[in-house]
Write a protein that holds these residues in place. Structure first.
Motif, PDB file in Angstrom:
ATOM      1  N   THR A 165       3.651  -1.400   2.346  1.00 50.49           N
ATOM      2  CA  THR A 165       2.460   0.145   3.026  1.00 50.49           C
ATOM      3  C   THR A 165       2.868   0.913   2.419  1.00 50.49           C
ATOM      4  N   GLN A 166       3.913   1.473   1.619  1.00 49.28           N
ATOM      5  CA  GLN A 166       3.344   2.385   0.243  1.00 49.28           C
ATOM      6  C   GLN A 166       2.810   2.000  -1.062  1.00 49.28           C
ATOM      7  N   ALA A 167       2.667   1.179  -0.889  1.00 44.91           N
ATOM      8  CA  ALA A 167       2.315   0.175  -2.160  1.00 44.91           C
ATOM      9  C   ALA A 167       0.759  -0.255  -1.819  1.00 44.91           C
ATOM     10  N   ILE A 168      -0.090  -0.253  -0.417  1.00 41.06           N
ATOM     11  CA  ILE A 168      -0.830  -0.130  -0.200  1.00 41.06           C
ATOM     12  C   ILE A 168      -1.287   0.839   0.143  1.00 41.06           C
ATOM     13  N   GLU A 169      -1.434   2.046  -0.616  1.00 36.89           N
ATOM     14  CA  GLU A 169      -1.637   3.393   0.075  1.00 36.89           C
ATOM     15  C   GLU A 169      -1.711   3.522  -1.406  1.00 36.89           C
ATOM     16  N   GLN A 170      -1.325   3.574  -2.041  1.00 36.63           N
ATOM     17  CA  GLN A 170      -1.255   3.006  -4.082  1.00 36.63           C
ATOM     18  C   GLN A 170      -2.523   3.820  -4.747  1.00 36.63           C
ATOM     19  N   THR A 171      -2.552   1.239  -3.347  1.00 41.29           N
ATOM     20  CA  THR A 171      -4.023   0.721  -3.717  1.00 41.29           C
ATOM     21  C   THR A 171      -5.260   0.963  -3.821  1.00 41.29           C
ATOM     22  N   ARG A 172      -5.436   2.071  -2.298  1.00 41.96           N
ATOM     23  CA  ARG A 172      -6.346   2.583  -2.302  1.00 41.96           C
ATOM     24  C   ARG A 172      -6.697   3.334  -2.723  1.00 41.96           C
ATOM     25  N   GLN A 173      -5.783   4.348  -3.601  1.00 38.88           N
ATOM     26  CA  GLN A 173      -5.985   5.493  -3.834  1.00 38.88           C
ATOM     27  C   GLN A 173      -6.349   4.624  -5.391  1.00 38.88           C
ATOM     28  N   LEU A 174      -5.862   4.023  -6.106  1.00 37.70           N
ATOM     29  CA  LEU A 174      -6.764   3.291  -7.220  1.00 37.70           C
ATOM     30  C   LEU A 174      -7.791   2.871  -6.983  1.00 37.70           C
ATOM     31  N   MET A 175      -8.544   2.068  -5.346  1.00 41.61           N
ATOM     32  CA  MET A 175      -9.883   1.725  -5.712  1.00 41.61           C
ATOM     33  C   MET A 175     -10.445   3.301  -5.579  1.00 41.61           C
ATOM     34  N   ALA A 176     -10.725   4.692  -5.279  1.00 41.93           N
ATOM     35  CA  ALA A 176     -10.941   5.535  -5.034  1.00 41.93           C
ATOM     36  C   ALA A 176     -11.180   5.915  -6.054  1.00 41.93           C
ATOM     37  N   GLN A 177     -10.841   6.055  -6.863  1.00 37.38           N
ATOM     38  CA  GLN A 177     -10.204   6.450  -8.495  1.00 37.38           C
ATOM     39  C   GLN A 177     -11.519   5.648  -9.186  1.00 37.38           C
ATOM     40  N   HIS A 178     -11.662   4.357  -8.875  1.00 37.16           N
ATOM     41  CA  HIS A 178     -12.526   3.384  -9.519  1.00 37.16           C
ATOM     42  C   HIS A 178     -13.155   2.886  -8.783  1.00 37.16           C
ATOM     43  N   GLY A 179     -13.842   3.313  -8.148  1.00 35.93           N
ATOM     44  CA  GLY A 179     -15.473   3.146  -7.463  1.00 35.93           C
ATOM     45  C   GLY A 179     -15.500   1.587  -6.444  1.00 35.93           C
ATOM     46  N   ALA A 180     -14.255   1.114  -6.389  1.00 37.03           N
ATOM     47  CA  ALA A 180     -13.605  -0.094  -5.202  1.00 37.03           C
ATOM     48  C   ALA A 180     -13.718  -0.039  -4.256  1.00 37.03           C
ATOM     49  N   GLN A 181     -15.029  -1.097  -3.660  1.00 35.13           N
ATOM     50  CA  GLN A 181     -15.097  -1.208  -2.304  1.00 35.13           C
ATOM     51  C   GLN A 181     -15.562  -1.958  -1.897  1.00 35.13           C
ATOM     52  N   GLY A 182     -13.732  -2.459  -0.682  1.00 37.52           N
ATOM     53  CA  GLY A 182     -14.008  -3.593  -0.378  1.00 37.52           C
ATOM     54  C   GLY A 182     -12.815  -4.458  -0.515  1.00 37.52           C
ATOM     55  N   PHE A 183     -13.059  -5.479   0.387  1.00 35.20           N
ATOM     56  CA  PHE A 183     -12.048  -6.804  -0.262  1.00 35.20           C
ATOM     57  C   PHE A 183     -12.926  -8.127  -0.269  1.00 35.20           C
ATOM     58  N   PRO A 184     -12.335  -8.616  -1.649  1.00 38.61           N
ATOM     59  CA  PRO A 184     -12.047  -8.238  -3.169  1.00 38.61           C
ATOM     60  C   PRO A 184     -12.591  -7.800  -3.893  1.00 38.61           C
ATOM     61  N   SER A 185     -11.798  -6.923  -4.483  1.00 31.06           N
ATOM     62  CA  SER A 185     -12.220  -6.379  -5.894  1.00 31.06           C
ATOM     63  C   SER A 185     -11.176  -6.584  -6.920  1.00 31.06           C
ATOM     64  N   LEU A 186     -11.783  -6.608  -7.775  1.00 29.38           N
ATOM     65  CA  LEU A 186     -11.075  -6.330  -9.219  1.00 29.38           C
ATOM     66  C   LEU A 186     -11.316  -5.249 -10.164  1.00 29.38           C
ATOM     67  N   LEU A 187     -10.139  -5.300 -10.667  1.00 32.88           N
ATOM     68  CA  LEU A 187     -10.433  -4.064 -11.648  1.00 32.88           C
ATOM     69  C   LEU A 187      -9.852  -4.961 -12.748  1.00 32.88           C
ATOM     70  N   LEU A 188     -10.521  -4.423 -14.226  1.00 36.24           N
ATOM     71  CA  LEU A 188     -10.338  -4.753 -15.219  1.00 36.24           C
ATOM     72  C   LEU A 188      -9.407  -3.758 -15.938  1.00 36.24           C
ATOM     73  N   GLN A 189      -8.539  -3.480 -15.708  1.00 38.12           N
ATOM     74  CA  GLN A 189      -7.394  -2.407 -16.880  1.00 38.12           C
ATOM     75  C   GLN A 189      -7.096  -2.300 -18.324  1.00 38.12           C
ATOM     76  N   GLY A 191      -5.706  -0.547 -21.273  1.00 41.85           N
ATOM     77  CA  GLY A 191      -5.259   0.993 -21.522  1.00 41.85           C
ATOM     78  C   GLY A 191      -5.508   2.127 -20.644  1.00 41.85           C
ATOM     79  N   GLU A 192      -6.234   3.141 -20.439  1.00 40.65           N
ATOM     80  CA  GLU A 192      -6.254   4.062 -19.806  1.00 40.65           C
ATOM     81  C   GLU A 192      -7.878   3.499 -19.215  1.00 40.65           C
ATOM     82  N   GLN A 193      -8.333   2.858 -19.541  1.00 37.42           N
ATOM     83  CA  GLN A 193     -10.215   2.342 -19.025  1.00 37.42           C
ATOM     84  C   GLN A 193      -9.942   1.488 -17.916  1.00 37.42           C
ATOM     85  N   PHE A 194     -11.063   1.916 -16.841  1.00 36.06           N
ATOM     86  CA  PHE A 194     -10.740   0.456 -16.083  1.00 36.06           C
ATOM     87  C   PHE A 194     -12.609  -0.274 -15.959  1.00 36.06           C
ATOM     88  N   ILE A 195     -12.808  -1.104 -15.537  1.00 36.93           N
ATOM     89  CA  ILE A 195     -14.165  -2.072 -15.618  1.00 36.93           C
ATOM     90  C   ILE A 195     -14.382  -2.163 -13.912  1.00 36.93           C
TER      91      ILE A 195
END
Length: 219
Positions: A165-189, A191-195
């Motif tokens: 439950t805690q990890a899911i909250e962190q994941t939702r924050q990660l999505m919000a920070q990098h514009g990921a919407q819905g499932f599935p989403s894929l973020l390529l990280q 360093g500090e850069q996310f695609i």
């Protein structure tokens, strides 16, 4: 020590009870095969807490339309027991947490087991029509995968659900920070850069996704 070429992470944000995540499984498996150590599974928590809901006629109509589209775009197979029985069983409460908690805990223990468990859980739900919200069903999947009893007890524990439950909250924050919407989403990280990878462009074409990622990684 990691080389420059391997200093990246592929963050896959999915949900075991999301049909589009099921359709994207071949994409996830392809990137995991290409880069076994760089794939990280995250659960988006589609049905947790107040988002849990009981299957009803409205949900059945909604999901049937989406499943047809998913099958068309991805080639995913939806079994007869799922379509005719599970999707109509109004005793079932949609709850992503049990399968998500097990997947995330297994990932901490062994990456390969986490992906194998996800694939088995999705097949059980979408093809066999088994209710993966039920502990007995998940335990049977773990046994089929030869997951050690002690490890499974940890993966299915209340502590694992709390941590998930805690990890899911962190994941939702990660999505919000990098514009990921819905499932599935894929973020390529890197360093500090996310695609934010447009997963929907690659449904049914896992090799094309791997090729595109290789191009980005070599740039």
């Amino acid at each position: 020590m990691m080389t420059q070429a391997t200093q990246f992470t592929l963050h896959w944000i999915i949900d075991p009870l999301c049909g589009w995540s099921y359709g994207a499984l071949p994409l996830l498996q392809a990137t995991a095969a290409a880069w076994p150590s760089q794939n990280v599974l995250h659960s988006g928590g589609l049905f947790i807490g107040y988002s849990r809901r009981r299957i009803d006629a409205d949900w059945h109509r909604h999901v049937s339309e989406h499943d047809a589209r998913i099958a068309e775009l991805t080639g995913a197979v939806f079994g007869e027991n799922y379509r005719q029985h599970l999707c109509r069983d109004q005793s079932v409460v949609l709850d992503s947490l049990p399968a998500s908690a097990a997947m995330l805990t297994l990932q901490q223990q062994d990456d390969g087991d986490a992906l194998a468990f996800l694939a088995a859980a999705q097949h059980a739900w979408y093809v066999d029509g088994k209710d993966i919200t039920q502990p007995a069903v998940l335990s049977a999947l773990a046994a089929d995968l030869a997951i050690d009893t002690g490890r499974w007890q940890q993966a299915s524990s209340d502590a694992a659900k709390k941590q998930a439950t805690q990890a899911i909250e962190q994941t939702r924050q990660l999505m919000a920070q990098h514009g990921a919407q819905g499932f599935p989403s894929l973020l390529l990280q890197r360093g500090e850069q996310f695609i934010n990878v447009p997963v929907n462009r690659f449904y049914g074409e896992p090799a094309a996704l791997v090729k595109q990622l290789r191009q980005w990684l070599s740039a």
